[in-house]
Design an enzyme around this catalytic site. Structure first.
Site, PDB file in Angstrom:
ATOM      1  N   THR A  15       0.632  -1.115   0.041  1.00  0.00           N
ATOM      2  CA  THR A  15       0.042   0.068   0.107  1.00  0.00           C
ATOM      3  C   THR A  15       0.745   1.319   0.145  1.00  0.00           C
ATOM      4  OG1 THR A  15      -1.772  -1.164   1.175  1.00  0.00           O
ATOM      5  CG2 THR A  15      -1.837   1.271   1.492  1.00  0.00           C
ATOM      6  N   ASP A  59       2.117  -7.372  -4.046  1.00  0.00           N
ATOM      7  CA  ASP A  59       1.182  -7.232  -2.778  1.00  0.00           C
ATOM      8  C   ASP A  59       1.804  -8.264  -1.911  1.00  0.00           C
ATOM      9  OD1 ASP A  59      -1.849  -6.468  -2.182  1.00  0.00           O
ATOM     10  OD2 ASP A  59      -0.777  -7.992  -1.093  1.00  0.00           O
ATOM     11  N   SER A  60       2.278  -7.772  -0.661  1.00  0.00           N
ATOM     12  CA  SER A  60       2.942  -8.843   0.138  1.00  0.00           C
ATOM     13  C   SER A  60       2.143 -10.249   0.289  1.00  0.00           C
ATOM     14  CB  SER A  60       3.351  -8.126   1.274  1.00  0.00           C
ATOM     15  OG  SER A  60       2.108  -8.233   2.682  1.00  0.00           O
ATOM     16  N   ASP A  92       0.737  -6.950   5.014  1.00  0.00           N
ATOM     17  CA  ASP A  92       0.063  -8.500   5.289  1.00  0.00           C
ATOM     18  C   ASP A  92       1.203  -9.276   5.800  1.00  0.00           C
ATOM     19  OD1 ASP A  92      -2.288  -7.274   4.707  1.00  0.00           O
ATOM     20  OD2 ASP A  92      -2.472  -8.090   2.539  1.00  0.00           O
ATOM     21  N   THR A 167       3.798  -9.176  15.068  1.00  0.00           N
ATOM     22  CA  THR A 167       2.566  -9.950  14.414  1.00  0.00           C
ATOM     23  C   THR A 167       1.608  -8.550  13.711  1.00  0.00           C
ATOM     24  OG1 THR A 167       1.185 -11.594  14.628  1.00  0.00           O
ATOM     25  CG2 THR A 167       1.303 -10.239  16.583  1.00  0.00           C
ATOM     26  N   CYS A 280      -2.289 -17.710  21.945  1.00  0.00           N
ATOM     27  CA  CYS A 280      -2.436 -16.327  22.564  1.00  0.00           C
ATOM     28  C   CYS A 280      -1.573 -15.507  21.991  1.00  0.00           C
ATOM     29  CB  CYS A 280      -2.081 -16.665  24.106  1.00  0.00           C
ATOM     30  SG  CYS A 280      -3.208 -17.586  24.970  1.00  0.00           S
TER      31      CYS A 280
HETATM   32  N1  ASP Z   1      -2.132  -5.994   0.940  1.00  0.00           N
HETATM   33  C1  ASP Z   1      -1.139  -4.984   0.955  1.00  0.00           C
HETATM   34  C2  ASP Z   1       0.062  -5.818   1.283  1.00  0.00           C
HETATM   35  O1  ASP Z   1       0.422  -6.451   2.112  1.00  0.00           O
HETATM   36  C3  ASP Z   1      -1.457  -4.453   2.447  1.00  0.00           C
HETATM   37  C4  ASP Z   1      -0.615  -3.456   2.704  1.00  0.00           C
HETATM   38  O2  ASP Z   1       0.634  -3.220   2.052  1.00  0.00           O
HETATM   39  O3  ASP Z   1      -0.657  -2.940   3.932  1.00  0.00           O
HETATM   40  O4  ASP Z   1       0.857  -5.691   0.378  1.00  0.00           O
END
Ligand code: ASP
Length: 344
Positions: A15, A59-60, A92, A167, A280
């Site tokens: 993003t 995109d990750s 992600d 995380t 957890c």
């Molecule tokens: N889907 C995007 C990614 O992980 C979301 C982000 O960048 O925050 O590449």
């Protein structure tokens, strides 16, 4: 004359590097070599900043071990040319990538800071600018001639966290990441305050190198009430499965069903490795505390203590891919290699 501090920005996708296409409203990646058009503040740094972008950017959610290798090799290639590295990455799977790189790098002596954004850099309310600018500042920070944070980290919102402790915690808020079992290495307010006592310091005499062989025969099994024997057995019998991260309840507990202990034991007797990680968000596995975890111990399951699932998975993949001796792998899984487990 003293050389200016030099920083390499590596844009992988996500993003942060996006803008809205006016015609369709869809998010499309910007030409990252033009980043200073979006973030003119970059010109105000007196550092030498260069950029490299993945081609194509991803995109990750598409990230694979081959991308970790690409990233690590990029840093290895330019290691001597820069004082620090900033990796722009989708949120992600950022915690997986930061964990993987922390284990791949041997004797890292320079900062490698992952960051990204919840809102694209082209949007007015973007969090990307602050994340990027502060990450660069952290990557460049030195004290007594040494880099301040020679670790693989994630910087997000106002916190610098050890990458293999993080995380993804929110898909909605700007504080997208949490590091529940390890305090931040730095907090950015009016000043950036470093938590010096917990930042790892490398031996500067040892040479930097990377390990890059991942065994993808590793999986994650999350327990849930009602989990069936056929489901568990289908996973344990998956062809080519060498290692399993078992997400158990609370402090490492699992149902006491004979079929479960038997199935897990059969897997470890056949040479498979199982690492017990808690479902957890915070806290740790303590095998043997309850009857419901004693069976796991007897089945040869290893305690992951307070490791995250992301770190457990990537660590297991890399150890299985690079070491033959199972006993040595077990030993390494039980101990902290890069600060991913709290010392017991
Ligand atoms: N889907 C995007 C990614 O992980 C979301 C982000 O960048 O925050 O590449």
């Amino acid at each position: 004359m003293k050389e200016p501090t030099s920083i390499l920005l590596i844009y992988t996708g996500g993003t942060i590097g996006m803008v809205h296409q006016p015609e369709t409203g869809a998010l499309i990646p910007i030409d990252f070599s033009q980043i200073s058009q979006q973030v003119p503040e970059l010109k105000r740094f007196d550092y030498h900043i260069e950029t490299i972008a993945f081609d194509p950017v991803i995109d990750s959610s598409e990230v694979n071990p081959s991308d970790w290798v690409k990233l690590a090799r990029t840093i290895e290639k330019h290691y001597n040319d820069y004082d620090g590295f900033v990796i722009l990455h989708g949120t992600d799977t950022m915690a997986y990538s930061a964990s993987a790189l922390s284990f791949m790098f041997q004797n890292l002596t320079k900062p490698v800071i992952f960051t990204g954004a919840q809102l694209p850099i082209g949007m007015l309310r973007t969090d990307g600018k602050e994340n990027l600018i502060t990450s660069i500042e952290i990557a460049a920070a030195r004290e007594k001639g040494r880099p301040m944070v020679p670790e693989v980290c994630i910087y997000f919102e106002n916190k610098l966290m050890r990458g293999n402790r993080t995380t993804k915690y929110s898909s909605e808020h700007f504080n997208a990441f949490a590091s529940p079992n390890n305090p931040p290495l730095a907090v950015a307010g009016l000043q950036i305050r470093y938590n010096h006592s917990i930042i790892r310091q490398p031996d500067l005499q040892k040479p930097f190198s990377i390990k890059e062989n991942f065994d993808t025969g590793v999986g994650i099994l999350k327990l849930f009430p009602g989990i069936s024997r056929s489901f568990v057995e289908s996973i344990l019998d998956s062809p080519g499965l060498h290692g399993l991260v078992l997400e158990t309840y609370g402090s490492g507990n699992a149902p006491t069903s004979i079929w479960l202990s038997y199935g897990l034991h059969r897997f470890t007797l056949n040479g498979g490795l199982i690492l017990n990680v808690t479902q957890c968000q915070a806290g740790f596995v303590e095998m043997g505390l309850y009857e419901t975890s004693r069976g796991l111990k007897a089945a040869g399951v290893i305690s992951g203590h307070d490791i995250t699932t992301e770190a457990a998975l990537t660590k297991m993949m890399l150890l299985l891919g690079s070491i033959e001796d199972k006993e040595e792998i077990k030993e390494k899984l039980s101990t902290s290699l890069r600060g991913e487990i709290t010392a017991i």
